[in-house]
Motif scaffolding. Structure first.
Motif, PDB file in Angstrom:
ATOM      1  N   VAL A 194      48.695  74.860 -27.833  1.00 29.83           N
ATOM      2  CA  VAL A 194      48.676  74.723 -29.420  1.00 29.83           C
ATOM      3  C   VAL A 194      50.272  75.412 -29.867  1.00 29.83           C
ATOM      4  N   LEU A 195      51.050  74.670 -30.792  1.00 26.09           N
ATOM      5  CA  LEU A 195      52.412  74.796 -31.234  1.00 26.09           C
ATOM      6  C   LEU A 195      52.637  75.862 -31.960  1.00 26.09           C
ATOM      7  N   SER A 196      51.678  76.254 -32.746  1.00 25.35           N
ATOM      8  CA  SER A 196      51.650  77.042 -34.160  1.00 25.35           C
ATOM      9  C   SER A 196      52.997  78.520 -34.192  1.00 25.35           C
ATOM     10  N   ASP A 197      52.589  78.587 -32.464  1.00 22.42           N
ATOM     11  CA  ASP A 197      52.893  80.579 -32.027  1.00 22.42           C
ATOM     12  C   ASP A 197      53.901  80.074 -31.462  1.00 22.42           C
ATOM     13  N   ASN A 198      54.623  78.630 -31.195  1.00 24.13           N
ATOM     14  CA  ASN A 198      56.074  79.013 -30.097  1.00 24.13           C
ATOM     15  C   ASN A 198      56.843  79.108 -30.894  1.00 24.13           C
ATOM     16  N   VAL A 199      57.612  79.491 -29.597  1.00 22.95           N
ATOM     17  CA  VAL A 199      59.099  79.745 -30.605  1.00 22.95           C
ATOM     18  C   VAL A 199      59.498  79.722 -29.661  1.00 22.95           C
ATOM     19  N   TYR A 200      61.400  79.302 -29.772  1.00 22.77           N
ATOM     20  CA  TYR A 200      62.066  77.785 -28.784  1.00 22.77           C
ATOM     21  C   TYR A 200      63.586  79.120 -28.925  1.00 22.77           C
ATOM     22  N   GLU A 201      64.281  78.972 -27.730  1.00 25.62           N
ATOM     23  CA  GLU A 201      65.509  79.855 -28.140  1.00 25.62           C
ATOM     24  C   GLU A 201      66.126  78.388 -27.396  1.00 25.62           C
ATOM     25  N   VAL A 202      67.011  78.057 -28.617  1.00 24.32           N
ATOM     26  CA  VAL A 202      68.693  77.275 -27.816  1.00 24.32           C
ATOM     27  C   VAL A 202      69.839  78.284 -27.572  1.00 24.32           C
ATOM     28  N   THR A 203      69.805  78.665 -26.388  1.00 20.11           N
ATOM     29  CA  THR A 203      70.828  79.015 -25.330  1.00 20.11           C
ATOM     30  C   THR A 203      72.100  78.967 -25.561  1.00 20.11           C
ATOM     31  N   GLU A 204      72.469  77.546 -25.979  1.00 19.91           N
ATOM     32  CA  GLU A 204      73.698  76.571 -25.479  1.00 19.91           C
ATOM     33  C   GLU A 204      73.849  75.172 -25.106  1.00 19.91           C
ATOM     34  N   GLY A 205      74.852  74.618 -25.743  1.00 23.19           N
ATOM     35  CA  GLY A 205      75.249  73.293 -26.084  1.00 23.19           C
ATOM     36  C   GLY A 205      76.462  73.747 -27.392  1.00 23.19           C
ATOM     37  N   THR A 206      76.537  71.769 -27.367  1.00 23.74           N
ATOM     38  CA  THR A 206      77.443  71.338 -28.446  1.00 23.74           C
ATOM     39  C   THR A 206      77.540  70.173 -28.956  1.00 23.74           C
ATOM     40  N   HIS A 207      77.461  69.971 -29.718  1.00 23.02           N
ATOM     41  CA  HIS A 207      77.198  68.735 -31.156  1.00 23.02           C
ATOM     42  C   HIS A 207      78.952  68.637 -31.900  1.00 23.02           C
ATOM     43  N   THR A 208      78.179  67.119 -31.586  1.00 22.71           N
ATOM     44  CA  THR A 208      79.887  66.478 -32.438  1.00 22.71           C
ATOM     45  C   THR A 208      79.404  65.196 -33.057  1.00 22.71           C
ATOM     46  N   VAL A 209      79.970  66.502 -34.464  1.00 19.33           N
ATOM     47  CA  VAL A 209      79.353  65.207 -35.669  1.00 19.33           C
ATOM     48  C   VAL A 209      81.665  64.802 -35.951  1.00 19.33           C
TER      49      VAL A 209
END
Length: 275
Positions: A194-209
């Motif tokens: 069941v995906l509807s109750d999922n909560v995610y936390e992005v704890t770290e990382g880097t993105h370049t644009v």
């Protein structure tokens, strides 16, 4: 000083979000750079949308079929197993010449989602490739790799790696991008299908644009980003943005499921923006 967003398509119609640029020269932040912030946030948003789409087809209960219909996805989905076994499993998600999803966004083209194994199993990888793909006529390219790196069963974790990413906006502006984020699941673990109750936390990382003019922005997780599966956009957390004349923080707010966020420059100038 805080400036509210106003729709201004001639300059700021960058990617999936439209916002105004301040006419106050004292703000110290060029409109073109605000546009690059918008494009950067749109890149993150579209990556999250495509991962959600991949998760939706991956957790479908009828994956033994060669075709599939998944609630909320306006596409023809074809399923193949290239080696004849259960995995790897390939989902070709074809949006055709365009259709509107549940978020009223028009998607065109194809996503190819390959599972090396169940996405809930440590070591399994979900790879998403884009072909002639766009959201609201914003062209998106590149590959997303979503790898399960869980070490504690009660706290599932994944890495999200983007390679050869490219966004082309409505004015022809090009933004190449790459980076890696670490994500953990903080709710819905007890109901893996069941995906509807999922909560995610992005704890770290880097993105370049990198923009077509050569300016490179670096986006680094400053405070964990909260992404509810049931929400289109990130609802809480902060990103540090640096590059060119930009040096500030994007704040996604107080965990409300909305499209608003704020950019605050190092000089204190603050802009309310909308995706």
């Amino acid at each position: 000083m805080k400036k509210n967003a106003i729709l201004l398509t001639t300059i700021c119609a960058a990617a999936l979000l439209l916002f105004s640029c301040s006419n106050d020269s004292n703000e110290g932040t060029a409109s073109t750079d605000l546009t690059s912030i918008g494009a950067s946030i749109a890149i993150d948003t579209s990556n999250e949308m495509d991962i959600n789409t991949g998760l939706a087809v991956a957790t479908s209960t009828a994956t033994a079929k060669t075709t599939e219909t998944v609630v909320g996805i306006c596409a023809t989905i074809t399923i193949t197993t290239p080696t004849g076994g259960e995995y790897p499993k390939v989902f070709l998600i074809d949006f055709g010449s365009g259709c509107k999803d549940d978020n009223n966004l028009t998607r065109k083209g194809k996503l190819e989602v390959t599972l090396s194994g169940p996405i809930t199993t440590t070591g399994s990888k979900m790879t998403i490739k884009r072909t002639d793909y766009s959201i609201n006529n914003i062209k998106l390219e590149g590959t997303i790799e979503y790898t399960n790196t869980t070490t504690v069963a009660t706290v599932p974790e994944w890495t999200r790696k983007v390679t050869n990413g490219k966004l082309t906006d409505l004015q022809g502006g090009v933004y190449t991008n790459s980076g890696t984020y670490t994500t953990k699941q903080t709710a819905g673990v007890e109901t893996p299908y069941v995906l509807s109750d999922n909560v995610y936390e992005v704890t770290e990382g880097t993105h370049t644009v990198t923009t077509s003019t050569g300016t490179t922005l670096t986006l680094t997780v400053k405070e964990p980003l909260i992404k509810k599966y049931s929400c289109t956009f990130i609802s809480k957390g902060q990103l540090k943005i640096q590059g060119g004349i930009l040096n500030g923080v994007v704040d996604y707010g107080n965990n409300d499921c909305d499209e608003f966020y704020t950019y605050t420059h190092e000089n204190g100038a603050s802009f309310n923006l909308k995706m």
